[in-house]
Write a protein that holds these residues in place. Structure first.
Motif, PDB file in Angstrom:
ATOM      1  N   GLN A  28       0.859  -1.177   0.000  1.00  0.00           N
ATOM      2  CA  GLN A  28       0.000   0.000   0.000  1.00  0.00           C
ATOM      3  C   GLN A  28       0.900   1.233   0.000  1.00  0.00           C
ATOM      4  OE1 GLN A  28      -3.202  -0.030   2.975  1.00  0.00           O
ATOM      5  NE2 GLN A  28      -2.720  -2.193   3.370  1.00  0.00           N
ATOM      6  N   MET A  29       0.532   2.215  -0.794  1.00  0.00           N
ATOM      7  CA  MET A  29       1.350   3.418  -0.892  1.00  0.00           C
ATOM      8  C   MET A  29       0.463   4.660  -0.881  1.00  0.00           C
ATOM      9  SD  MET A  29       4.442   4.184  -3.611  1.00  0.00           S
ATOM     10  CE  MET A  29       5.219   2.635  -3.138  1.00  0.00           C
ATOM     11  N   ALA A  30       0.775   5.590   0.001  1.00  0.00           N
ATOM     12  CA  ALA A  30       0.062   6.861   0.072  1.00  0.00           C
ATOM     13  C   ALA A  30       1.056   7.988  -0.167  1.00  0.00           C
ATOM     14  CB  ALA A  30      -0.622   7.030   1.424  1.00  0.00           C
ATOM     15  N   PHE A  31       0.557   9.102  -0.713  1.00  0.00           N
ATOM     16  CA  PHE A  31       1.427  10.211  -1.105  1.00  0.00           C
ATOM     17  C   PHE A  31       1.052  11.478  -0.344  1.00  0.00           C
ATOM     18  CE2 PHE A  31       1.445   7.162  -4.512  1.00  0.00           C
ATOM     19  CZ  PHE A  31       2.774   7.124  -4.921  1.00  0.00           C
ATOM     20  N   PHE A  32       1.990  11.949   0.461  1.00  0.00           N
ATOM     21  CA  PHE A  32       1.833  13.184   1.234  1.00  0.00           C
ATOM     22  C   PHE A  32       2.775  14.197   0.599  1.00  0.00           C
ATOM     23  CE2 PHE A  32       2.275  15.687   5.262  1.00  0.00           C
ATOM     24  CZ  PHE A  32       0.922  15.835   5.564  1.00  0.00           C
ATOM     25  N   VAL A  33       2.387  14.733  -0.552  1.00  0.00           N
ATOM     26  CA  VAL A  33       3.304  15.482  -1.415  1.00  0.00           C
ATOM     27  C   VAL A  33       2.681  16.801  -1.847  1.00  0.00           C
ATOM     28  CG1 VAL A  33       4.418  13.382  -2.250  1.00  0.00           C
ATOM     29  CG2 VAL A  33       2.440  14.272  -3.471  1.00  0.00           C
ATOM     30  N   ARG A  34       3.553  17.738  -2.182  1.00  0.00           N
ATOM     31  CA  ARG A  34       3.100  19.048  -2.653  1.00  0.00           C
ATOM     32  C   ARG A  34       4.190  19.664  -3.517  1.00  0.00           C
ATOM     33  NH1 ARG A  34       5.573  23.200   0.214  1.00  0.00           N
ATOM     34  NH2 ARG A  34       6.745  22.524   2.048  1.00  0.00           N
ATOM     35  N   PRO A  35       3.841  20.595  -4.403  1.00  0.00           N
ATOM     36  CA  PRO A  35       4.865  21.255  -5.215  1.00  0.00           C
ATOM     37  C   PRO A  35       5.758  22.144  -4.357  1.00  0.00           C
ATOM     38  CG  PRO A  35       2.662  21.567  -6.128  1.00  0.00           C
ATOM     39  CD  PRO A  35       2.484  21.030  -4.755  1.00  0.00           C
ATOM     40  N   GLY A  36       6.955  22.382  -4.838  1.00  0.00           N
ATOM     41  CA  GLY A  36       7.869  23.281  -4.147  1.00  0.00           C
ATOM     42  C   GLY A  36       8.574  22.618  -2.987  1.00  0.00           C
ATOM     43  N   SER A  37       9.560  23.298  -2.451  1.00  0.00           N
ATOM     44  CA  SER A  37      10.324  22.745  -1.331  1.00  0.00           C
ATOM     45  C   SER A  37      10.578  23.820  -0.285  1.00  0.00           C
ATOM     46  CB  SER A  37      11.655  22.169  -1.817  1.00  0.00           C
ATOM     47  OG  SER A  37      12.399  23.158  -2.505  1.00  0.00           O
ATOM     48  N   GLY A  38       9.561  24.646  -0.066  1.00  0.00           N
ATOM     49  CA  GLY A  38       9.681  25.726   0.901  1.00  0.00           C
ATOM     50  C   GLY A  38       9.453  25.252   2.320  1.00  0.00           C
ATOM     51  N   PRO A  39       9.066  26.165   3.214  1.00  0.00           N
ATOM     52  CA  PRO A  39       8.837  25.808   4.623  1.00  0.00           C
ATOM     53  C   PRO A  39       7.796  24.706   4.755  1.00  0.00           C
ATOM     54  CG  PRO A  39       8.824  28.192   4.315  1.00  0.00           C
ATOM     55  CD  PRO A  39       8.816  27.584   2.956  1.00  0.00           C
ATOM     56  N   PRO A  40       7.869  23.927   5.824  1.00  0.00           N
ATOM     57  CA  PRO A  40       6.899  22.849   6.035  1.00  0.00           C
ATOM     58  C   PRO A  40       5.466  23.380   6.068  1.00  0.00           C
ATOM     59  CG  PRO A  40       8.743  22.640   7.551  1.00  0.00           C
ATOM     60  CD  PRO A  40       8.905  23.961   6.873  1.00  0.00           C
ATOM     61  N   GLU A  41       4.566  22.599   5.512  1.00  0.00           N
ATOM     62  CA  GLU A  41       3.150  22.962   5.525  1.00  0.00           C
ATOM     63  C   GLU A  41       2.345  21.867   6.217  1.00  0.00           C
ATOM     64  OE1 GLU A  41       1.767  23.963   1.627  1.00  0.00           O
ATOM     65  OE2 GLU A  41       3.181  25.613   1.381  1.00  0.00           O
ATOM     66  N   HIS A  42       2.946  21.282   7.256  1.00  0.00           N
ATOM     67  CA  HIS A  42       2.260  20.235   8.004  1.00  0.00           C
ATOM     68  C   HIS A  42       2.459  20.450   9.495  1.00  0.00           C
ATOM     69  CE1 HIS A  42       6.413  18.549   7.524  1.00  0.00           C
ATOM     70  NE2 HIS A  42       6.225  18.290   8.815  1.00  0.00           N
ATOM     71  N   THR A  43       1.614  19.814  10.276  1.00  0.00           N
ATOM     72  CA  THR A  43       1.769  19.802  11.720  1.00  0.00           C
ATOM     73  C   THR A  43       1.986  18.353  12.159  1.00  0.00           C
ATOM     74  OG1 THR A  43      -0.619  19.619  12.048  1.00  0.00           O
ATOM     75  CG2 THR A  43       0.336  21.834  12.057  1.00  0.00           C
ATOM     76  N   LEU A  44       2.719  18.192  13.236  1.00  0.00           N
ATOM     77  CA  LEU A  44       3.015  16.867  13.750  1.00  0.00           C
ATOM     78  C   LEU A  44       2.670  16.845  15.227  1.00  0.00           C
ATOM     79  CD1 LEU A  44       4.205  14.077  13.128  1.00  0.00           C
ATOM     80  CD2 LEU A  44       6.468  15.012  13.642  1.00  0.00           C
ATOM     81  N   SER A  45       1.750  15.966  15.598  1.00  0.00           N
ATOM     82  CA  SER A  45       1.334  15.817  16.987  1.00  0.00           C
ATOM     83  C   SER A  45       1.455  14.349  17.368  1.00  0.00           C
ATOM     84  CB  SER A  45      -0.109  16.290  17.176  1.00  0.00           C
ATOM     85  OG  SER A  45      -0.542  16.093  18.509  1.00  0.00           O
ATOM     86  N   GLY A  46       2.419  14.044  18.224  1.00  0.00           N
ATOM     87  CA  GLY A  46       2.678  12.643  18.527  1.00  0.00           C
ATOM     88  C   GLY A  46       3.158  11.941  17.272  1.00  0.00           C
ATOM     89  N   THR A  47       2.431  10.933  16.837  1.00  0.00           N
ATOM     90  CA  THR A  47       2.781  10.235  15.597  1.00  0.00           C
ATOM     91  C   THR A  47       1.813  10.581  14.464  1.00  0.00           C
ATOM     92  OG1 THR A  47       1.457   8.282  16.174  1.00  0.00           O
ATOM     93  CG2 THR A  47       3.769   8.309  16.891  1.00  0.00           C
TER      94      THR A  47
END
Length: 265
Positions: A28-47
């Motif tokens: 199984q493969m999921a893609f957490f991807v976006r164009p560009g390589s600027g600042p992070p656009e995600h949040t991380l809470s625990g896992t």
């Protein structure tokens, strides 16, 4: 086998290849991807990782991909591109000559530096890249310190740049080829990416040798009809030199599925 793919526009070729099918049924493969390589656009809470900006959410929706993932539920992570490319090195070569490399040192007024300094500059750029920061972030998550990470550098620029003078950022690449510096540049890049991967205990996947020409360029067969991440139905511009196509994506995915190191124990 569950893989979560992080990356930028260079993930488009993997998505194309994955959707074309023919892969192991237990993967199984999921893609957490976006164009560009600027600042992070995600949040991380625990896992739990979550897309945190409207633009990122929109891209994932277009790709029909989830915006939230439990990192602990993944068997391995894949990082595609994220600034791990030849271009930081080329940018230095655009401004400086390298002592002992021969060629046109001093002829056009460029200052010179040593190969040691060049290597340090590249290593620093890769460590500070989006991919470098993401690997550090993943390794800091409790319970994930030993989870396999596969690092896939951005493919070398297309050989199209050597003849198409309308290609963006092409002058420095053509100069590198004309002065026969591509071999040395590629060697330093490979060594720097290997060092980066070791820093985080990641598995480096070098570009397949038969997709490379003149040491540091990707053959047209693997860069023609590359697709846009934001709309996979649309090809990149005809003078695009950055992106690889579905055939390249299939080669990379094959290397992943064949890699015995890629399964969390």
């Amino acid at each position: 086998m569950r893989l979560l793919v992080f990356g930028d526009s260079h993930a488009a070729c993997l998505i194309e290849a994955w959707r074309a099918g023919g892969w192991p049924t237990d993967w199984q493969m999921a893609f957490f991807v976006r164009p560009g390589s600027g600042p992070p656009e995600h949040t991380l809470s625990g896992t739990t990782i979550h897309a945190a900006t409207p633009a990122f959410l929109d891209v994932l929706q277009r790709l029909d991909q989830p915006s939230t993932h439990d990192l602990a539920a993944q068997d391995a992570f894949v990082i595609v591109g994220g600034g791990v490319s030849l271009f930081p090195l080329v940018q230095v070569l655009n401004q400086y000559d390298v002592l002992d490399w021969g060629g046109e040192i001093g002829r056009d007024g460029r200052p010179a530096l040593t190969e040691t300094v060049l290597r340090l500059a590249l290593s620093e750029a890769l460590m500070n890249s989006t991919a470098g920061r993401l690997m550090a972030e993943l390794r800091a998550v409790p319970g994930l310190a030993d989870r396999p990470i596969h690092l896939l550098p951005q493919p070398f620029p297309s050989e199209r740049v050597l003849t198409d003078r309308s290609a963006p950022a092409g002058a420095g690449l053509r100069r590198m080829a004309r002065l026969r510096l591509a071999d040395r540049a590629a060697t330093i890049f490979h060594e720097a990416t290997e060092q980066l991967a070791r820093q985080f205990g990641a598995h480096l996947h070098r570009q397949p040798e038969d997709t490379v020409t003149q040491h540091a360029f990707t053959t047209l067969a693997y860069t023609t009809e590359a697709r846009r991440l934001v709309n996979l139905a649309r090809p990149q511009r005809s003078n695009d030199i950055l992106h690889a196509n579905q055939a390249y994506g299939r080669r990379v995915l094959q290397a992943l599925t064949d890699d015995p190191r890629g399964v969390a124990q």
